[in-house]
Structure formats: C-alpha cells, structure tokens
Design an enzyme around this catalytic site. Structure first.
Site, PDB file in Angstrom:
ATOM      1  N   GLY A 152       0.848  -1.195   0.000  1.00  0.00           N
ATOM      2  CA  GLY A 152       0.000   0.000   0.000  1.00  0.00           C
ATOM      3  C   GLY A 152       0.874   1.231   0.000  1.00  0.00           C
ATOM      4  O   GLY A 152       2.068   1.153   0.315  1.00  0.00           O
ATOM      5  N   CYS A 202       5.110  -6.310   1.675  1.00  0.00           N
ATOM      6  CA  CYS A 202       5.465  -4.887   1.801  1.00  0.00           C
ATOM      7  C   CYS A 202       4.679  -4.252   2.957  1.00  0.00           C
ATOM      8  O   CYS A 202       4.871  -4.619   4.100  1.00  0.00           O
ATOM      9  CB  CYS A 202       5.222  -4.185   0.467  1.00  0.00           C
ATOM     10  SG  CYS A 202       6.068  -2.606   0.361  1.00  0.00           S
ATOM     11  N   TYR A 203       3.758  -3.318   2.660  1.00  0.00           N
ATOM     12  CA  TYR A 203       2.940  -2.721   3.724  1.00  0.00           C
ATOM     13  C   TYR A 203       2.262  -3.814   4.547  1.00  0.00           C
ATOM     14  O   TYR A 203       2.147  -3.709   5.765  1.00  0.00           O
ATOM     15  CB  TYR A 203       1.889  -1.811   3.084  1.00  0.00           C
ATOM     16  CG  TYR A 203       1.032  -1.050   4.070  1.00  0.00           C
ATOM     17  CD1 TYR A 203       1.491   0.124   4.638  1.00  0.00           C
ATOM     18  CD2 TYR A 203      -0.238  -1.515   4.424  1.00  0.00           C
ATOM     19  CE1 TYR A 203       0.711   0.823   5.541  1.00  0.00           C
ATOM     20  CE2 TYR A 203      -1.025  -0.824   5.324  1.00  0.00           C
ATOM     21  CZ  TYR A 203      -0.552   0.345   5.887  1.00  0.00           C
ATOM     22  OH  TYR A 203      -1.330   1.034   6.776  1.00  0.00           O
ATOM     23  N   HIS A 245       8.373  -7.509  -3.429  1.00  0.00           N
ATOM     24  CA  HIS A 245       7.142  -7.875  -4.148  1.00  0.00           C
ATOM     25  C   HIS A 245       7.312  -9.168  -4.959  1.00  0.00           C
ATOM     26  O   HIS A 245       7.806  -9.125  -6.078  1.00  0.00           O
ATOM     27  CB  HIS A 245       6.727  -6.730  -5.083  1.00  0.00           C
ATOM     28  CG  HIS A 245       6.230  -5.547  -4.335  1.00  0.00           C
ATOM     29  ND1 HIS A 245       4.923  -5.416  -3.938  1.00  0.00           N
ATOM     30  CD2 HIS A 245       6.880  -4.456  -3.870  1.00  0.00           C
ATOM     31  CE1 HIS A 245       4.784  -4.286  -3.272  1.00  0.00           C
ATOM     32  NE2 HIS A 245       5.957  -3.685  -3.220  1.00  0.00           N
ATOM     33  N   GLU A 297       5.096 -10.758  -6.486  1.00  0.00           N
ATOM     34  CA  GLU A 297       4.157 -10.782  -7.608  1.00  0.00           C
ATOM     35  C   GLU A 297       4.706 -10.091  -8.851  1.00  0.00           C
ATOM     36  O   GLU A 297       4.132 -10.202  -9.934  1.00  0.00           O
ATOM     37  CB  GLU A 297       2.828 -10.136  -7.188  1.00  0.00           C
ATOM     38  CG  GLU A 297       2.843  -8.624  -6.972  1.00  0.00           C
ATOM     39  CD  GLU A 297       3.364  -8.191  -5.596  1.00  0.00           C
ATOM     40  OE1 GLU A 297       4.076  -8.985  -4.954  1.00  0.00           O
ATOM     41  OE2 GLU A 297       3.089  -7.051  -5.190  1.00  0.00           O
ATOM     42  N   ASP A 337     -16.039 -10.271 -24.702  1.00  0.00           N
ATOM     43  CA  ASP A 337     -16.714 -10.504 -23.425  1.00  0.00           C
ATOM     44  C   ASP A 337     -18.149 -11.009 -23.603  1.00  0.00           C
ATOM     45  O   ASP A 337     -18.528 -12.032 -23.019  1.00  0.00           O
ATOM     46  CB  ASP A 337     -16.726  -9.227 -22.569  1.00  0.00           C
ATOM     47  CG  ASP A 337     -15.332  -8.658 -22.405  1.00  0.00           C
ATOM     48  OD1 ASP A 337     -14.377  -9.427 -22.609  1.00  0.00           O
ATOM     49  OD2 ASP A 337     -15.207  -7.472 -22.096  1.00  0.00           O
ATOM     50  N   LYS A 353      -9.617 -10.285 -18.024  1.00  0.00           N
ATOM     51  CA  LYS A 353      -9.739 -10.367 -19.484  1.00  0.00           C
ATOM     52  C   LYS A 353      -8.949 -11.535 -20.091  1.00  0.00           C
ATOM     53  O   LYS A 353      -9.447 -12.263 -20.951  1.00  0.00           O
ATOM     54  CB  LYS A 353      -9.234  -9.046 -20.084  1.00  0.00           C
ATOM     55  CG  LYS A 353      -9.431  -8.931 -21.566  1.00  0.00           C
ATOM     56  CD  LYS A 353     -10.749  -8.277 -21.845  1.00  0.00           C
ATOM     57  CE  LYS A 353     -10.970  -7.958 -23.289  1.00  0.00           C
ATOM     58  NZ  LYS A 353     -12.235  -7.234 -23.465  1.00  0.00           N
TER      59      LYS A 353
END
Ligand code: XMP
Length: 506
Positions: free
Chosen positions: A51, A78-79, A165, A167, A223, A362
């Site tokens: 964050g 992290c945060y 991080h 990710e 979609d 998506k």
C-alpha cells in the site's frame, strides 16, 4: 481459495492474477472487510497487499488482530508485512536508505517460503519503512545489505512476511515464493483450470436460471461472446442472443458475428439490421457526447423492442469482467467520457442479471473463449468502443464517411496483423477527421480527407503510450490506404500518450 486484502498498492491486482496463474482461485477484497465475512468465505490463505501509506501515517489502514487468529495462513507483502509486524507486537520504522527497484537479498533461512530458491537472489522492493524487530515466534528469513529484516516467518502459526514484491516479474524467484505459500503453507490444489472454470460457471448458471429464459446482447466483442457461449452451454435453447447491427462496426465484423453465432453454432440468434435507424438518428450530430447518448439510447430502444418478442425472458446476460467489478467498487474518477453499454436495461425490462465472467480477468476470458472453440480472431480482438466508428469519425457520421473509414481501418488492421503487431498493441485504428487537405495524384490536384493512424500500448486503458510502430510498416500502411481508399489523400500518425490525450479521438 485465496483472499487478497487490498491496501491500495499498485500491485494488488497483480497478486490476485499471479495466484490464479498458479491455478488457485483468488479474489481481491477491501482491506476493511469484516473478519467475520472473511471467515465465512473459508479461504485457504490470506494475502495482505502492499500500500502507499506508512503504517504510522495518520488514518493509515489497519487490520483486525483477529485476522491472525483464524487459523488461516497469512502472507504480508510490503505494507502488509509491516502491518503484520506492528499488529503482532513487532516494530516498524523508517529506513536510512530507501529501497526502490531491484535489490540483492540474502536468504538466511530457506525452510519456509524460500525453499528450493538460491541463497542470493534479486527482488523488487519499493519502501521507505521496514520491520526493525520481529514479533514473538517469528524468525528472520532474508536480509539485504541495508535492511536486516526483509522477510520473516512464524512457520508454526503459518504467518509469513516479505518486504519485497514476489508478484512482480522482476523478483527472480517471486513465483516460487508465492507457490511455496500456496501449496506448502496453505495446502492449495492447483485445480483452477479453464476446463474447471467452465464446468463451475455452467453449473452456477444452471442453478440460477433454471428453466427460465435468458437474452444476451451480442456486440461482437470477446466478453459478450464468451458470456453467451457459457450461458448457451448451460441452458441451450432457452438462451436467445440479440445482435443489434448499428452499422458502426468495422469491416466484416457484423458478418463474423452472424457466422460464428448464427451459422456455425446452435445458438438462437436474432440479427437486427438497424443500420439506417442509427444513421438517421445521427444525421447532423457532431458533438461526441451527444453521439454517445443517441447511440446508447437507440441501442436500448431497439434491443428492448426486439427482446419483447422473446416471450417470458427473465434474465439478461452481461459480459461484466472482474476488473469492472473491482473498478466500480474502488474507482472514484472524474467523468471524462460517458461509456455506453446496456446499463439501465435490466431495471427497465424487469430482468435479473446473469454475469458469468464476473470473477474473471480479461486474459482468463480469452482462455475460456478458446477452450469453448471461439475463433482466434474473435478471442484476441482488441477492445472496441460501444459507439463504434461514430466516435472515430469526427463531425458528421454519414454512410459515405463510414465507408471511407471502414476501408482505411481494414488496411491498417491487415498490415498490423501481417507484421505481427496486432497482439502487441492495446488498440490500433484509423480516425477520420472533419477536414480536407490538398494533394496531387497522377498529374491532378486532389482535395480529400486525411486519415489518422492511432496505435497505443496500455495495460488497462487508464493510461496509454503511443506505439513505436516501425517506419517501414507505417510506410506500407500509408501507401496502401492512399492507393486503395477512394476519398483519402493523406495519412498522419497520432503521437500523443494518455494523458494528456485519450485513446479515442472523441
Ligand atoms: P479513452 O478514449 O477514454 O478510452 O482513452 C479508454 C478505453 O475505452 C474505450 N472507449 C469506450 N468504450 N464506450 C465504450 O464501450 C465508449 O463510449 C467508449 N469511449 C472510449 C476506448 O476504446 C478505450 O479502450
């Protein structure tokens, strides 16, 4: 299932995606979701995202201590790590040297999340605070030259924290670290595959719709197409798709929808040719917002008229994506353009919604579409606005100007695809301005339209950069447009990013 608590970090969505890439279902939820609600969802693990705040900042988001008492493994990133430390009795403070970017980390204990990763590795960090002392029961598992606690663990109680991080792709072993959390700490199964997604979705649709009837507005986009295919698989003939051809689509698009859904599948398709109706309504209209309003309203009117003919339909299928769900829950942006979709219809027509893609990103929708046998061209289609070519024709929208733009755009698409650029671009299209320019062709003077090429790269359309298309490709596109499209004598390139420009011209 993994719940990711969103503390506002720029990578929060990315965490949920990475978990799903490891074939474990995950959802992003607001950080202040009550612990009771979290418990009720029975997650296999919880991840606290990064964050922008400092844990000591005024009003900075906090987490309920009870979250750590649920007996569910928790990973703080992290945060999230700092918050975990603070909540459980550790200490957090500002670091002397802030770390942003790739850092060298040294693993000091590879018994948990760092299992099977090297002692020295690169990781992506971005922080001004760090944990200075660990809470009781925790051990330090990694450090950097300037931060002595870059990761910690309490393996007994399944609490883990990393200051970097995992990710982000720049973290060399991020995927392994996340997988160790998912599969070793949380005991998840990598079972969230496209086939399972389809089976699950079909089952849920059947449960919801039962033997009632549903209608779906097909736009030609990926979609609504995937949503329709899923619902068709679930309820068969009780689904009717309505394709309103407003005449503002690109070359051959209407034909492709009719072919894919009408001729090559067993789906009931109502193909409404409303081209003239829209042209009449748009005659003489030049204001972009006015165009959007007219197209949106007319679309609803046509759709409503036609679907009334489908007796006792009680559900409306919509291709709402997970990103729409997240955004509408969190985004508080100024209105730049009013986007047109079938909003407003369900209430007007007293229909319940079926949104089979609500949980999917998506790229996952594309995988599902492929799995369901959708043609590759449709699966990988770049986004296309609801009001279609009307907002790419500056000024008056006429049949003649639509034809010019359609031809120019088809040449552009053809060359972009042949050169292997199509999938690299978020969007690429031609724009027809409301001016003419002088040229010379053969020995004669011409006075005709210029066409503008717009091609952008983007991750989410919120920001975009103009694409650096090679000169020789631009040259081919320009030559072909001028030679093959009557009414055009000049080609220009738009080199504006967003902001300050928008992707579309109107
Ligand atoms: P802008 O032009 O605002 O576009 O940078 C961002 C993304 O939204 C699409 N767009 C629309 N989509 N109805 C839609 O369904 C609209 O009125 C509309 N206007 C823009 C645009 O193509 C881009 O992907």
């Amino acid at each position: 299932m993994i719940l990711v608590l969103d503390f506002g970090g720029q990578y929060a969505q990315l965490i949920a995606r990475r978990v799903r890439e490891a074939r474990v279902f995950s959802e992003l939820i607001p950080y202040d979701t009550p612990v009771e609600d979290i418990k009720a969802r029975e997650p296999d693990g919880i991840i606290l995202s990064g964050g922008p705040n400092s844990v000591y900042g005024e009003g900075s988001p906090r987490v309920d201590e009870e979250l750590f008492e649920l007996g569910v493994p928790v990973l703080g990133i992290c945060y999230g790590m700092q918050l975990m430390a603070l909540t459980l009795g550790g200490e957090v403070a500002a670091v002397q040297i802030r770390e942003y970017g790739r850092s060298d980390i040294f693993v000091t204990d590879d018994g948990g999340l760092f299992a099977d990763t090297p002692e020295e590795q690169k990781a992506w960090t971005s922080h001004g605070d760090a944990v200075m002392s660990v809470p009781e029961g925790f051990t330090v598992t990694a450090e950097t030259p300037s931060v002595p606690i870059i990761a910690f663990e309490d393996r007994e109680r399944h609490r883990y924290g990393v200051q970097f991080h995992p990710e982000v792709k720049n973290t060399e072993y991020g995927e392994d670290i996340l997988k160790n959390f998912l599969f070793e700490a949380c005991g998840c199964d990598p079972s969230w595959t496209p086939v399972n997604i389809i089976t699950d979705a079909v089952e849920k649709i059947r449960e919801k719709v039962g033997s009632s009837k549903a209608i779906c507005a097909l736009s030609g986009g990926v979609d609504s197409a995937v949503a329709a295919l899923l619902v068709h698989r679930a309820i068969g003939d009780n689904l009717t798709c309505v394709f309103v051809d407003h005449g503002l689509l690109r070359q051959n698009e209407a034909e492709q929808v009719v072919k894919t859904f009408g001729e090559e599948s067993e789906i009931k398709l109502l193909h409404i040719d409303a081209r003239q109706r829209f042209l009449d309504k748009l005659a003489g209209v030049t204001d972009p917002e006015e165009k959007r309003k007219i197209i949106g309203e007319e679309f609803i009117r046509v759709f409503e008229d036609e679907s009334k003919k489908i007796e006792d339909a009680s559900f409306l299928v919509q291709g709402t994506l997970y990103s729409d769900v997240i955004e509408s829950g969190t985004r508080d942006a100024a209105k730049i353009k009013s986007h047109h979709n079938v909003g407003g219809l369900p209430e007007r027509m007293d229909l319940d919604l079926v949104e089979p893609l609500r949980a999917l990103f998506k790229d996952e929708v594309r995988v599902v579409g492929s799995e369901l046998g959708m043609p590759e061209r449709m699966v990988w289609r770049q986004p296309f606005p609801g009001p279609g070519l009307a907002i790419r024709i500056i000024g008056d929208v006429t049949a003649e100007r639509l034809e010019i733009l359609r031809k120019a755009d088809a040449v552009l698409q053809d060359e972009i695809r042949s050169a292997g650029w199509y999938r690299k671009l978020w969007q690429s299209f031609a724009v027809l301005p409301a001016i003419s320019s002088v040229g010379v062709m053969g020995d004669a003077r011409t006075y005709a339209y210029p066409v503008v090429i717009r091609a952008v790269t983007s991750d989410d359309a919120m920001t975009a950069d103009w694409a650096r298309i090679p000169y020789d490709l631009l040259e081919k596109i320009s030559n072909r447009i001028i030679n093959e499209v009557p009414g055009v004598n000049r080609v220009a390139l738009d080199i504006t990013s967003k902001p300050p420009g928008t992707i579309e011209w109107e």
